[in-house]
Design an enzyme around this catalytic site. Structure first.
Site, PDB file in Angstrom:
ATOM      1  N   TYR A  53       0.852  -1.182   0.000  1.00  0.00           N
ATOM      2  CA  TYR A  53       0.000   0.000   0.000  1.00  0.00           C
ATOM      3  C   TYR A  53       0.897   1.245   0.000  1.00  0.00           C
ATOM      4  O   TYR A  53       0.830   2.101   0.886  1.00  0.00           O
ATOM      5  CB  TYR A  53      -0.974   0.010   1.177  1.00  0.00           C
ATOM      6  CG  TYR A  53      -2.286   0.692   0.824  1.00  0.00           C
ATOM      7  CD1 TYR A  53      -3.225   0.052   0.008  1.00  0.00           C
ATOM      8  CD2 TYR A  53      -2.575   1.968   1.272  1.00  0.00           C
ATOM      9  CE1 TYR A  53      -4.407   0.683  -0.345  1.00  0.00           C
ATOM     10  CE2 TYR A  53      -3.755   2.602   0.927  1.00  0.00           C
ATOM     11  CZ  TYR A  53      -4.666   1.950   0.112  1.00  0.00           C
ATOM     12  OH  TYR A  53      -5.838   2.580  -0.232  1.00  0.00           O
ATOM     13  N   HIS A  67       7.162   5.720   1.187  1.00  0.00           N
ATOM     14  CA  HIS A  67       7.882   4.543   0.690  1.00  0.00           C
ATOM     15  C   HIS A  67       8.746   4.906  -0.520  1.00  0.00           C
ATOM     16  O   HIS A  67       9.884   4.443  -0.651  1.00  0.00           O
ATOM     17  CB  HIS A  67       6.893   3.447   0.281  1.00  0.00           C
ATOM     18  CG  HIS A  67       6.079   2.896   1.404  1.00  0.00           C
ATOM     19  ND1 HIS A  67       4.717   3.079   1.487  1.00  0.00           N
ATOM     20  CD2 HIS A  67       6.423   2.153   2.470  1.00  0.00           C
ATOM     21  CE1 HIS A  67       4.258   2.478   2.570  1.00  0.00           C
ATOM     22  NE2 HIS A  67       5.271   1.903   3.194  1.00  0.00           N
ATOM     23  N   LYS A  82       9.762   7.401  10.602  1.00  0.00           N
ATOM     24  CA  LYS A  82       8.452   7.481  11.269  1.00  0.00           C
ATOM     25  C   LYS A  82       8.309   6.347  12.281  1.00  0.00           C
ATOM     26  O   LYS A  82       7.788   6.545  13.367  1.00  0.00           O
ATOM     27  CB  LYS A  82       7.308   7.435  10.256  1.00  0.00           C
ATOM     28  CG  LYS A  82       5.926   7.608  10.923  1.00  0.00           C
ATOM     29  CD  LYS A  82       4.808   7.603   9.907  1.00  0.00           C
ATOM     30  CE  LYS A  82       4.560   6.217   9.374  1.00  0.00           C
ATOM     31  NZ  LYS A  82       4.000   5.313  10.432  1.00  0.00           N
ATOM     32  N   ASP A  83       8.773   5.166  11.906  1.00  0.00           N
ATOM     33  CA  ASP A  83       8.790   4.026  12.832  1.00  0.00           C
ATOM     34  C   ASP A  83      10.135   4.054  13.572  1.00  0.00           C
ATOM     35  O   ASP A  83      10.996   3.206  13.346  1.00  0.00           O
ATOM     36  CB  ASP A  83       8.603   2.726  12.063  1.00  0.00           C
ATOM     37  CG  ASP A  83       7.283   2.693  11.314  1.00  0.00           C
ATOM     38  OD1 ASP A  83       6.270   2.366  11.939  1.00  0.00           O
ATOM     39  OD2 ASP A  83       7.273   3.011  10.115  1.00  0.00           O
ATOM     40  N   SER A 120       0.286   4.080   5.652  1.00  0.00           N
ATOM     41  CA  SER A 120      -0.701   3.277   4.931  1.00  0.00           C
ATOM     42  C   SER A 120      -2.024   3.237   5.673  1.00  0.00           C
ATOM     43  O   SER A 120      -3.090   3.102   5.059  1.00  0.00           O
ATOM     44  CB  SER A 120      -0.167   1.854   4.734  1.00  0.00           C
ATOM     45  OG  SER A 120       1.009   1.858   3.950  1.00  0.00           O
TER      46      SER A 120
END
Length: 305
Positions: A23, A28, A174-175, A211
Site C-alpha cells: 500500500y 515509501h 516514522k517508525d 498506509s
C-alpha cells in the site's frame, strides 16, 4: 531471490533493500530514492508480516493493493530492479493442505502474571519456532501495548536480510523505535548491512504519511493533525530554551487530548538508547502513539539542541 542477489554482487554491484508491507505512498517512494542514491540496484519487498500482529490487531484489515503498488513502482524515474513479494515466509512446505488461515502460534510472550500473548501467522502444522529479540529496545513505547510487535519485526527483517543479502537497507524514521531495533539487531548479530534511516514524509498539512491513514474518516484525519502540530510546537519550544521534558510532554498531551485523541504514549527519549530523559542535554526524540477512531497512528520529532 538469493540467487539473483548473489549473481549481481558477484559482478561488483551493490544491492539496496527497501522492506515494505505494501500500500505504497510517497514515504515509501522516498525510501526507494534513498536506496538509489546509495546502491547500484534496488529491491523492494512487499510482505504483510503476520508475525508482528497479535490476533486482536488489524492484520485482516491492513490495506493492500499489490497491482496499484506495481504501477507506482513502474512509474518511478528511478528503476526498481526487483519486487520481492513472497506468499508466506512462515510456510515450510510440511503440509500440502495449506489453507492459509491465521492461528495463534508458539513462543508466547508473557504479558501479565497469568496472561500470555502470541503472534498471528499463516502456517502449516509444523509451526514457526525461532524468533529474534532485541530485549531492551523493544520493551518501551510501542512494545508496551504491542508486546509481540518487535519480535515479529526483527524476525521477518532477519529473514529478508538472509534472503536478499543486501548491502544497504532503508527504513523510515516514522517508525523510530523499529529503526533503532533493526540497527541494534544488525550490530549485535554482525549483519554486514548498512541500515539507513530516512526522514519522515508528511502531507502538506503535516500529517505523517502512513498506509493506515486511508482508514481515517475525514473528521478523524482533521483531528489527527494535532499530532504533528503539537510535535512542531514542542520542537520550537525546545529550540527556544525549554529543556524540561515534562513540560514538553504536557504540551503535546494537552493538544492531542483536546482534539479527542486516545493517547497510547507520549515519551521524550534519547535518540540512541530510547531511554526516557528528564532534561534535554543530548539529542532526543519525542515519540507519540495515538488512536483516532479505530486507527492507531505513530509520529515523532527529533530534537537536536
Amino acid at each position: 531471490m538469493r540467487k539473483w542477489s548473489r549473481a549481481m554482487r558477484s559482478q561488483g554491484k551493490t544491492v539496496g533493500l527497501v522492506p515494505t508491507m505494501g500500500y505504497l505512498h510517497e514515504g515509501h517512494l522516498s525510501l526507494i530514492k534513498e536506496s538509489h542514491n546509495r546502491t547500484n540496484l534496488t529491491v523492494v519487498s512487499i510482505y504483510v508480516n503476520p508475525g508482528q500482529f497479535s490476533p486482536s490487531e488489524d492484520l485482516s484489515t491492513y490495506p493492500s493493493d499489490f497491482h496499484g503498488d506495481l504501477l507506482k513502482l513502474k512509474s518511478l524515474p528511478q528503476r526498481v530492479d526487483v519486487v520481492f513479494h513472497p506468499y508466506n515466509l512462515y510456510d515450510y512446505n510440511n503440509n500440502n493442505n495449506n489453507n492459509n488461515k491465521s492461528v495463534v502460534i508458539g513462543n508466547a510472550i508473557r504479558k501479565g502474571e497469568n496472561e500470555t500473548v502470541s503472534s498471528c501467522v499463516e502456517e502449516t502444522e509444523a509451526g514457526h519456532e525461532t524468533w529474534v529479540r532485541v530485549e531492551r529496545l523493544e520493551k518501551g513505547m510501542c512494545g508496551k501495548s504491542r508486546p509481540v510487535f518487535f519480535r515479529g519485526v526483527a524476525t521477518v527483517v532477519a529473514k529478508l536480510f538472509n534472503i536478499v543479502e543486501p548491502d544497504v537497507a532503508v527504513f523510515g524514521k516514522k517508525d523510530y523505535q523499529q529503526l533503532r531495533v533493526i540497527q541494534r539487531m544488525v550490530r549485535d548479530l554482525d549483519f554486514s548491512i548498512e541500515v539507513i534511516g530516512s526522514e519522515i514524509m508528511r502531507d502538506s498539512d503535516g500529517l505523517a504519511l502512513s498506509s493506515r491513514n486511508v482508514h481515517l474518516k475525514p473528521e478523524e484525519r482533521e483531528k489527527a493533525l494535532s499530532i504533528s502540530r503539537s510535535l512542531f510546537w514542542a520542537k520550537s519550544a525546545a529550540q527556544k530554551g525549554q529543556i524540561n521534558c515534562k513540560e514538553l510532554r504536557e504540551l503535546v498531551i494537552k493538544e492531542i487530548n483536546g482534539a479527542g485523541g486516545r493517547i497510547d504514549y507520549v515519551e521524550v527519549v534519547n535518540q540512541e538508547s530510547l531511554e526516557a530523559v528528564d532534561k534535554i542535554n543530548s539529542p532526543v526524540v519525542i515519540c507519540v502513539a495515538v488512536r483516532f477512531g479505530t486507527v492507531r497512528l505513530i509520529d515523532n520529532m527529533e530534537i537536536n539542541v
